[in-house]
Design a protein around this motif. Structure first.
Motif, PDB file in Angstrom:
ATOM      1  N   LYS A  96      32.879 -18.413 -34.437  1.00  0.00           N
ATOM      2  CA  LYS A  96      30.977 -18.894 -34.799  1.00  0.00           C
ATOM      3  C   LYS A  96      32.066 -20.239 -35.241  1.00  0.00           C
ATOM      4  O   LYS A  96      30.685 -21.183 -35.328  1.00  0.00           O
ATOM      5  N   ARG A  97      32.526 -20.300 -36.703  1.00  0.00           N
ATOM      6  CA  ARG A  97      33.400 -21.786 -36.866  1.00  0.00           C
ATOM      7  C   ARG A  97      32.957 -23.328 -36.010  1.00  0.00           C
ATOM      8  O   ARG A  97      32.793 -24.036 -35.764  1.00  0.00           O
ATOM      9  N   VAL A  98      33.647 -22.961 -35.380  1.00  0.00           N
ATOM     10  CA  VAL A  98      33.486 -23.469 -33.972  1.00  0.00           C
ATOM     11  C   VAL A  98      32.496 -23.733 -33.113  1.00  0.00           C
ATOM     12  O   VAL A  98      32.387 -24.834 -32.844  1.00  0.00           O
ATOM     13  N   HIS A  99      31.952 -22.672 -32.662  1.00  0.00           N
ATOM     14  CA  HIS A  99      30.048 -23.081 -32.437  1.00  0.00           C
ATOM     15  C   HIS A  99      29.273 -24.249 -33.165  1.00  0.00           C
ATOM     16  O   HIS A  99      28.818 -24.689 -32.142  1.00  0.00           O
ATOM     17  N   ASP A 100      29.358 -23.614 -34.853  1.00  0.00           N
ATOM     18  CA  ASP A 100      29.059 -24.819 -35.797  1.00  0.00           C
ATOM     19  C   ASP A 100      29.094 -25.776 -35.486  1.00  0.00           C
ATOM     20  O   ASP A 100      28.375 -26.993 -35.598  1.00  0.00           O
ATOM     21  N   ASN A 101      31.048 -26.106 -35.407  1.00  0.00           N
ATOM     22  CA  ASN A 101      31.106 -27.318 -35.373  1.00  0.00           C
ATOM     23  C   ASN A 101      30.731 -27.666 -34.242  1.00  0.00           C
ATOM     24  O   ASN A 101      30.622 -28.995 -34.223  1.00  0.00           O
ATOM     25  N   THR A 102      30.312 -27.429 -33.386  1.00  0.00           N
ATOM     26  CA  THR A 102      30.610 -28.570 -31.444  1.00  0.00           C
ATOM     27  C   THR A 102      28.637 -28.497 -32.213  1.00  0.00           C
ATOM     28  O   THR A 102      28.404 -29.207 -31.319  1.00  0.00           O
ATOM     29  N   ASP A 103      28.165 -27.920 -32.679  1.00  0.00           N
ATOM     30  CA  ASP A 103      26.167 -28.503 -32.722  1.00  0.00           C
ATOM     31  C   ASP A 103      26.845 -29.080 -32.842  1.00  0.00           C
ATOM     32  O   ASP A 103      25.887 -30.302 -33.221  1.00  0.00           O
ATOM     33  N   ARG A 104      27.305 -29.255 -34.791  1.00  0.00           N
ATOM     34  CA  ARG A 104      26.918 -30.269 -35.483  1.00  0.00           C
ATOM     35  C   ARG A 104      27.416 -32.605 -34.946  1.00  0.00           C
ATOM     36  O   ARG A 104      26.772 -32.682 -35.169  1.00  0.00           O
ATOM     37  N   THR A 105      28.452 -31.133 -34.116  1.00  0.00           N
ATOM     38  CA  THR A 105      28.858 -33.029 -33.821  1.00  0.00           C
ATOM     39  C   THR A 105      28.318 -33.241 -32.706  1.00  0.00           C
ATOM     40  O   THR A 105      28.177 -34.185 -32.053  1.00  0.00           O
ATOM     41  N   MET A 106      27.625 -32.082 -31.641  1.00  0.00           N
ATOM     42  CA  MET A 106      26.275 -32.784 -30.494  1.00  0.00           C
ATOM     43  C   MET A 106      25.643 -33.512 -30.957  1.00  0.00           C
ATOM     44  O   MET A 106      24.610 -34.277 -30.569  1.00  0.00           O
ATOM     45  N   THR A 107      25.168 -32.896 -32.133  1.00  0.00           N
ATOM     46  CA  THR A 107      23.320 -33.234 -33.166  1.00  0.00           C
ATOM     47  C   THR A 107      24.140 -34.839 -33.401  1.00  0.00           C
ATOM     48  O   THR A 107      23.546 -35.781 -33.101  1.00  0.00           O
TER      49      THR A 107
END
Length: 312
Positions: free
Chosen positions: A295-306
């Motif tokens: 879940k944290r990896v997914h959240d970090n990926t979303d923030r990075t892409m943003t």
């Protein structure tokens, strides 16, 4: 010579005298024979007449006997025909009587079999708690020395219809039952046909099961599932028109009360269960940790892409 002459003379005289006597005897004999002949003819005529009369009488008697014999023969023939007819009727009636006896024996056997089945049905029905003596009324029909009649059949029919009528009713009679401690109590019992027997005992709801050996209701020793207890409690308090029913007359509900909880299963598993539980807990923790990590990896990926999209 003189002497010879005298002798010859005497002999001649004697011969003459005997000749005269013999002639007289001959005539007497002929006369006697003539009389005997006349008598014989008369006797012969009389005998012939008597014989003719006897012959005529015997012929007449013979004719009468022949007529009587013919009449008796006709009677004998008539009697023989009647006897043959009666024998045939007797054979037919004997066969019919045999068939009737077989049918009657089959009927009696059928009545006794149905009486036995009805008795077993009544013994297993919790409605017998309302009248424990109702199974005893079938005792005469089950007695081998008793010939079941129409009264017994009518009684059996009445019991069947009574059981059917009770099976379609919901009643709330006051009955004596055995509690969890085996003591007898009296209370208002809910009877929903043959499918449920229960009562409200203070704050708890109990299911009763019929014991056909004691012919009484007894409380199921274990607790009910929460959903069933809640549904029965609502129905008893009038908050719902739905009631849980058991088509097996309480057997399935009793089986539900025997279901083991998780703790009971762990206790029943022995020592081998604890390593399995430890491994299960460890696997659960690892699974949670991996889920959180992903879940944290997914959240970090979303923030990075943003951020990438903002600076592009």
């Amino acid at each position: 010579m003189r002497i010879l002459f005298q002798t010859a003379l005497c002999a001649a005289l004697l011969i003459c005298l005997s000749g005269l006597a013999w002639g007289a005897d001959i005539r007497a004999v002929y006369q006697d024979l003539a009389r005997q002949k006349d008598q014989s003819e008369t006797l012969k005529q009389e005998t012939a007449t008597s014989i003719e009369q006897q012959r005529t009488a015997l012929q007449q008697q013979l004719q009468r006997l022949q007529k009587r014999t013919a009449r008796v023969q006709r009677d004998v023939n008539t009697k023989q025909e009647a006897l043959a007819k009666l024998t045939s009727e007797k054979t037919s009636l004997s066969e019919k009587s045999k068939q009737d006896r077989e049918a009657m024996n089959n009927l009696v056997a059928s009545v006794r079999i149905n009486a036995r089945q009805l008795q077993e049905l009544l013994k297993g029905s919790h409605f017998s708690a309302l009248d424990p003596d109702r199974t005893q009324v079938l005792a005469p029909a089950l007695n081998a020395k008793h010939f079941p009649g129409l009264d017994d059949m009518q009684l059996m029919a009445d019991l069947y219809f009574s059981e059917l009528e009770l099976s379609g009713q919901v009643s709330y009679p006051t009955l004596t039952f055995r509690n969890h401690g085996g003591l007898e109590e009296e209370g208002s019992v809910l009877l929903v046909g043959p499918f449920l027997a229960g009562l409200e005992n203070g704050d708890t709801v109990e299911i009763l099961q019929y014991d056909k050996l004691r012919q009484a209701l007894s409380a199921i020793p274990n607790d009910l599932p929460w959903s069933l207890e809640r549904g029965l409690d609502k129905y008893l308090k009038g908050n719902s028109d739905r009631v849980p029913m058991d088509l097996s007359a309480g057997a399935a509900l009793e089986q539900l009360t025997h279901q083991k909880s998780f703790v009971d299963r762990v206790k029943g598993g022995g020592v081998l269960v604890w390593p399995i539980i430890v491994l299960a807990v460890a696997a659960l923790l690892i699974g949670l940790e991996r889920a959180i990590f992903l879940k944290r990896v997914h959240d970090n990926t979303d923030r990075t892409m943003t951020e990438v999209h903002k600076r592009a």
